[in-house]
Design a protein around this motif. Structure first.
Motif, PDB file in Angstrom:
ATOM      1  N   SER A 130       0.830  -1.202   0.000  1.00  0.00           N
ATOM      2  CA  SER A 130       0.000   0.000   0.000  1.00  0.00           C
ATOM      3  C   SER A 130       0.864   1.251   0.000  1.00  0.00           C
ATOM      4  O   SER A 130       1.698   1.420   0.896  1.00  0.00           O
ATOM      5  N   GLY A 131       0.653   2.110  -0.998  1.00  0.00           N
ATOM      6  CA  GLY A 131       1.369   3.374  -0.958  1.00  0.00           C
ATOM      7  C   GLY A 131       1.689   3.991  -2.296  1.00  0.00           C
ATOM      8  O   GLY A 131       1.666   5.202  -2.432  1.00  0.00           O
ATOM      9  N   SER A 132       1.985   3.174  -3.306  1.00  0.00           N
ATOM     10  CA  SER A 132       2.426   3.763  -4.564  1.00  0.00           C
ATOM     11  C   SER A 132       1.311   4.509  -5.276  1.00  0.00           C
ATOM     12  O   SER A 132       1.566   5.471  -5.998  1.00  0.00           O
ATOM     13  N   GLY A 133       0.078   4.058  -5.113  1.00  0.00           N
ATOM     14  CA  GLY A 133      -1.043   4.673  -5.823  1.00  0.00           C
ATOM     15  C   GLY A 133      -1.086   4.315  -7.291  1.00  0.00           C
ATOM     16  O   GLY A 133      -2.008   4.730  -8.005  1.00  0.00           O
ATOM     17  N   SER A 134      -0.115   3.542  -7.777  1.00  0.00           N
ATOM     18  CA  SER A 134      -0.023   3.253  -9.202  1.00  0.00           C
ATOM     19  C   SER A 134      -1.262   2.549  -9.735  1.00  0.00           C
ATOM     20  O   SER A 134      -1.633   2.730 -10.892  1.00  0.00           O
ATOM     21  N   GLU A 135      -1.908   1.758  -8.891  1.00  0.00           N
ATOM     22  CA  GLU A 135      -3.077   1.018  -9.353  1.00  0.00           C
ATOM     23  C   GLU A 135      -4.214   1.931  -9.794  1.00  0.00           C
ATOM     24  O   GLU A 135      -5.091   1.515 -10.545  1.00  0.00           O
ATOM     25  N   LEU A 136      -4.207   3.199  -9.323  1.00  0.00           N
ATOM     26  CA  LEU A 136      -5.317   4.100  -9.619  1.00  0.00           C
ATOM     27  C   LEU A 136      -4.930   5.261 -10.528  1.00  0.00           C
ATOM     28  O   LEU A 136      -5.760   6.133 -10.778  1.00  0.00           O
ATOM     29  N   THR A 137      -3.713   5.284 -11.021  1.00  0.00           N
ATOM     30  CA  THR A 137      -3.288   6.402 -11.856  1.00  0.00           C
ATOM     31  C   THR A 137      -3.129   5.982 -13.312  1.00  0.00           C
ATOM     32  O   THR A 137      -3.017   4.794 -13.623  1.00  0.00           O
ATOM     33  N   CYS A 138      -3.088   6.982 -14.176  1.00  0.00           N
ATOM     34  CA  CYS A 138      -2.949   6.729 -15.612  1.00  0.00           C
ATOM     35  C   CYS A 138      -1.555   7.101 -16.095  1.00  0.00           C
ATOM     36  O   CYS A 138      -1.364   7.452 -17.250  1.00  0.00           O
ATOM     37  N   PHE A 139      -0.563   7.031 -15.215  1.00  0.00           N
ATOM     38  CA  PHE A 139       0.811   7.304 -15.624  1.00  0.00           C
ATOM     39  C   PHE A 139       1.747   6.275 -15.006  1.00  0.00           C
ATOM     40  O   PHE A 139       1.425   5.645 -13.999  1.00  0.00           O
ATOM     41  N   THR A 231      -5.412  -2.508   6.558  1.00  0.00           N
ATOM     42  CA  THR A 231      -6.630  -2.200   5.797  1.00  0.00           C
ATOM     43  C   THR A 231      -6.834  -0.703   5.683  1.00  0.00           C
ATOM     44  O   THR A 231      -7.131  -0.178   4.602  1.00  0.00           O
ATOM     45  N   GLU A 232      -6.660   0.020   6.774  1.00  0.00           N
ATOM     46  CA  GLU A 232      -6.845   1.466   6.733  1.00  0.00           C
ATOM     47  C   GLU A 232      -5.745   2.149   5.919  1.00  0.00           C
ATOM     48  O   GLU A 232      -5.992   3.138   5.225  1.00  0.00           O
ATOM     49  N   LEU A 233      -4.515   1.609   5.996  1.00  0.00           N
ATOM     50  CA  LEU A 233      -3.450   2.139   5.163  1.00  0.00           C
ATOM     51  C   LEU A 233      -3.794   1.953   3.689  1.00  0.00           C
ATOM     52  O   LEU A 233      -3.581   2.864   2.868  1.00  0.00           O
ATOM     53  N   ALA A 234      -4.340   0.805   3.338  1.00  0.00           N
ATOM     54  CA  ALA A 234      -4.732   0.558   1.952  1.00  0.00           C
ATOM     55  C   ALA A 234      -5.811   1.532   1.504  1.00  0.00           C
ATOM     56  O   ALA A 234      -5.774   2.053   0.379  1.00  0.00           O
ATOM     57  N   ARG A 235      -6.766   1.817   2.377  1.00  0.00           N
ATOM     58  CA  ARG A 235      -7.838   2.757   2.025  1.00  0.00           C
ATOM     59  C   ARG A 235      -7.281   4.171   1.840  1.00  0.00           C
ATOM     60  O   ARG A 235      -7.610   4.863   0.872  1.00  0.00           O
ATOM     61  N   GLY A 236      -6.436   4.600   2.778  1.00  0.00           N
ATOM     62  CA  GLY A 236      -5.860   5.927   2.661  1.00  0.00           C
ATOM     63  C   GLY A 236      -4.987   6.072   1.441  1.00  0.00           C
ATOM     64  O   GLY A 236      -5.011   7.097   0.746  1.00  0.00           O
ATOM     65  N   ALA A 237      -4.176   5.038   1.154  1.00  0.00           N
ATOM     66  CA  ALA A 237      -3.301   5.080  -0.012  1.00  0.00           C
ATOM     67  C   ALA A 237      -4.102   5.119  -1.304  1.00  0.00           C
ATOM     68  O   ALA A 237      -3.720   5.805  -2.268  1.00  0.00           O
ATOM     69  N   ALA A 238      -5.215   4.392  -1.346  1.00  0.00           N
ATOM     70  CA  ALA A 238      -6.062   4.409  -2.544  1.00  0.00           C
ATOM     71  C   ALA A 238      -6.655   5.799  -2.764  1.00  0.00           C
ATOM     72  O   ALA A 238      -6.712   6.295  -3.902  1.00  0.00           O
ATOM     73  N   LEU A 239      -7.094   6.450  -1.691  1.00  0.00           N
ATOM     74  CA  LEU A 239      -7.618   7.815  -1.818  1.00  0.00           C
ATOM     75  C   LEU A 239      -6.528   8.764  -2.312  1.00  0.00           C
ATOM     76  O   LEU A 239      -6.775   9.625  -3.181  1.00  0.00           O
ATOM     77  N   ALA A 240      -5.322   8.622  -1.766  1.00  0.00           N
ATOM     78  CA  ALA A 240      -4.225   9.482  -2.203  1.00  0.00           C
ATOM     79  C   ALA A 240      -3.899   9.250  -3.671  1.00  0.00           C
ATOM     80  O   ALA A 240      -3.629  10.193  -4.425  1.00  0.00           O
ATOM     81  N   GLY A 241      -3.916   7.986  -4.106  1.00  0.00           N
ATOM     82  CA  GLY A 241      -3.669   7.692  -5.509  1.00  0.00           C
ATOM     83  C   GLY A 241      -4.734   8.285  -6.419  1.00  0.00           C
ATOM     84  O   GLY A 241      -4.423   8.797  -7.506  1.00  0.00           O
ATOM     85  N   ALA A 242      -5.992   8.216  -5.988  1.00  0.00           N
ATOM     86  CA  ALA A 242      -7.070   8.801  -6.788  1.00  0.00           C
ATOM     87  C   ALA A 242      -6.905  10.315  -6.890  1.00  0.00           C
ATOM     88  O   ALA A 242      -7.131  10.911  -7.952  1.00  0.00           O
ATOM     89  N   ALA A 243      -6.490  10.954  -5.793  1.00  0.00           N
ATOM     90  CA  ALA A 243      -6.293  12.408  -5.815  1.00  0.00           C
ATOM     91  C   ALA A 243      -5.139  12.803  -6.719  1.00  0.00           C
ATOM     92  O   ALA A 243      -5.238  13.748  -7.514  1.00  0.00           O
ATOM     93  N   ILE A 244      -4.036  12.060  -6.627  1.00  0.00           N
ATOM     94  CA  ILE A 244      -2.848  12.423  -7.392  1.00  0.00           C
ATOM     95  C   ILE A 244      -3.066  12.194  -8.883  1.00  0.00           C
ATOM     96  O   ILE A 244      -2.395  12.806  -9.729  1.00  0.00           O
ATOM     97  N   ASN A 245      -3.996  11.318  -9.237  1.00  0.00           N
ATOM     98  CA  ASN A 245      -4.270  11.095 -10.659  1.00  0.00           C
ATOM     99  C   ASN A 245      -4.819  12.350 -11.318  1.00  0.00           C
ATOM    100  O   ASN A 245      -4.610  12.576 -12.514  1.00  0.00           O
ATOM    101  N   THR A 246      -5.506  13.184 -10.538  1.00  0.00           N
ATOM    102  CA  THR A 246      -6.000  14.461 -11.064  1.00  0.00           C
ATOM    103  C   THR A 246      -4.984  15.571 -10.893  1.00  0.00           C
ATOM    104  O   THR A 246      -4.670  16.300 -11.839  1.00  0.00           O
ATOM    105  N   SER A 247      -4.462  15.723  -9.685  1.00  0.00           N
ATOM    106  CA  SER A 247      -3.619  16.883  -9.381  1.00  0.00           C
ATOM    107  C   SER A 247      -2.193  16.745  -9.879  1.00  0.00           C
ATOM    108  O   SER A 247      -1.515  17.731 -10.144  1.00  0.00           O
ATOM    109  N   ARG A 248      -1.705  15.520 -10.005  1.00  0.00           N
ATOM    110  CA  ARG A 248      -0.314  15.186 -10.284  1.00  0.00           C
ATOM    111  C   ARG A 248       0.577  15.602  -9.105  1.00  0.00           C
ATOM    112  O   ARG A 248       0.165  16.291  -8.187  1.00  0.00           O
TER     113      ARG A 248
END
Length: 381
Positions: A130-139, A231-248
């Motif tokens: 949990s942490g990279s956010g790569s699963e939710l980004t388009c880069f 589990t909570e780390l995974a949830r937080g990391a997923a939210l961060a990945g979703a945010a960074i996909n927009t903001s970069r």
């Protein structure tokens, strides 16, 4: 296109249903963790022909990406399945997007070739940390020597994401700490990024509210062994990945790649080493050097709100939480080398930072961070 995300203990068991009628599946995974963990057993139950591109290394080189794409062009899979850390999922993105092209894959990564816009294979991502956010980004990030390259295209976003925190149960603590730093940085950077939207900033704040109590507990106990924390780390990391996909990302990421490529520092730790001084740097923005569209006072309010979230959850500021995670990773006393950071500050990530950053700012900021770390060590003795 937004991916269909499933998150929670045991969701990996849904993988065969997610793949549906796919008859040929190409699995892209890392060197050791895939066969050692639970993912391999689930892949073995898939009712389809499966081939593997194994041994993806951290910070994958262009040559390895080209090898993976060559296999995909020969195999013609119906689905590409990335399983592992950020590097494995980044290679899976490159395969899914670039295998449809007719040119040397390196030409798309090294030169201004139009990215193929006709992805027909399904792309499924399964993070094992949990942490990279790569699963939710388009880069995706790959390397040519010490040079960082990016694939950034809407078709690189997954169709399905399965986030099963049980897969992270065997991740070493220092590795988990580096990934947690990456997630924390993505939440903070998403909140202050020039390209942030109200929606992405709200998602970033939700990520930080989820992450800070988890990281406080993990650094206090010295590990991420508690299933609830994972589990909570995974949830937080997923939210961060979703945010960074927009903001970069911003300057913390822009400056991290040299530490990874030249000094072998894990990506998340490299980001954390710069994030800890950039917080104060950005908070001191003026009318003369602010890049944030709402001005320096609005930027200070954003950073103050982020600090308050951390204070409410941990009793300390963000810089202290970063230092605790760096300690857990084993880099608490690391001093960022002095170098000319100009090339690192010339790209879009640095421009996306809410305050201008110059080489002299990096040198001053990292020197101050080193002094603070030494003072903390002395105070703790």
């Amino acid at each position: 296109m937004n991916p269909h995300v499933r998150i929670g203990p045991g969701v990996l068991d849904q993988l065969p249903d997610v793949l549906g009628t796919a008859r040929r599946v190409l699995v892209v995974h890392g060197r050791r963790s895939f066969r050692a963990g639970a993912a391999a057993a689930v892949v073995d139950r898939i009712d389809a022909e499966v081939r593997c591109f194994a041994g993806v290394r951290p910070n994958p080189a262009v040559a390895q990406v080209c090898d993976a794409i060559a296999l995909a062009r020969e195999y013609s899979p119906d689905a590409v399945l990335g399983i592992g850390g950020g590097s494995a999922m980044d290679v899976a993105k490159c395969v899914a997007v670039l295998a449809a092209g007719t040119e040397d894959p390196a030409a798309y990564l090294l030169g201004p070739r139009p990215i193929p816009d006709n992805r027909s294979v399904m792309l499924v991502q399964v993070p094992t940390i949990s942490g990279s956010g790569s699963e939710l980004t388009c880069f995706a990030t790959v390397y040519s020597g010490h040079r960082k390259l990016s694939l950034d295209h809407p078709s690189a976003q997954a169709d399905h994401v399965l986030i099963d925190p049980d897969l992270a149960a065997t991740v070493p603590t220092r590795t988990a700490a580096a990934s947690a730093l990456d997630a924390l940085a993505q939440a903070v950077e998403s909140a202050w990024a020039v390209r942030a939207t109200p929606e992405s900033r709200d998602t970033a704040v939700r990520a930080l509210r989820t992450l800070t109590p988890v990281l406080d507990a993990a650094t206090s106990r010295g590990d991420f062994a508690d299933p609830h924390l994972r589990t909570e780390l995974a949830r937080g990391a997923a939210l961060a990945g979703a945010a960074i996909n927009t903001s970069r990302t911003t300057a913390a990421h822009a400056l991290s790649y040299a530490l990874t490529a030249r000094y072998g520092i894990a990506h998340g730790a490299a980001v954390g080493l710069h994030l800890r001084w950039l917080i104060g740097h950005n908070a001191a923005a003026t009318d003369a050097d602010v890049r944030h569209p709402d001005g320096p006072e609005a930027l200070r309010t954003i950073i103050g709100d982020l600090q308050q979230i951390c204070l409410d959850s941990t009793g300390a500021q963000l810089e202290t939480l970063i230092d605790r995670l760096l300690d857990l990773h084993g880099l608490g006393d690391f001093h960022v080398p002095r170098r000319d950071w100009q090339d690192d500050l010339s790209g879009n990530r640095a421009v996306n930072n809410p305050r201008l950053v110059r080489t002299q700012d990096v040198l001053a900021g990292t020197a101050t961070a080193a002094k603070r770390t030494r003072s903390t060590v002395i105070a703790d003795v």
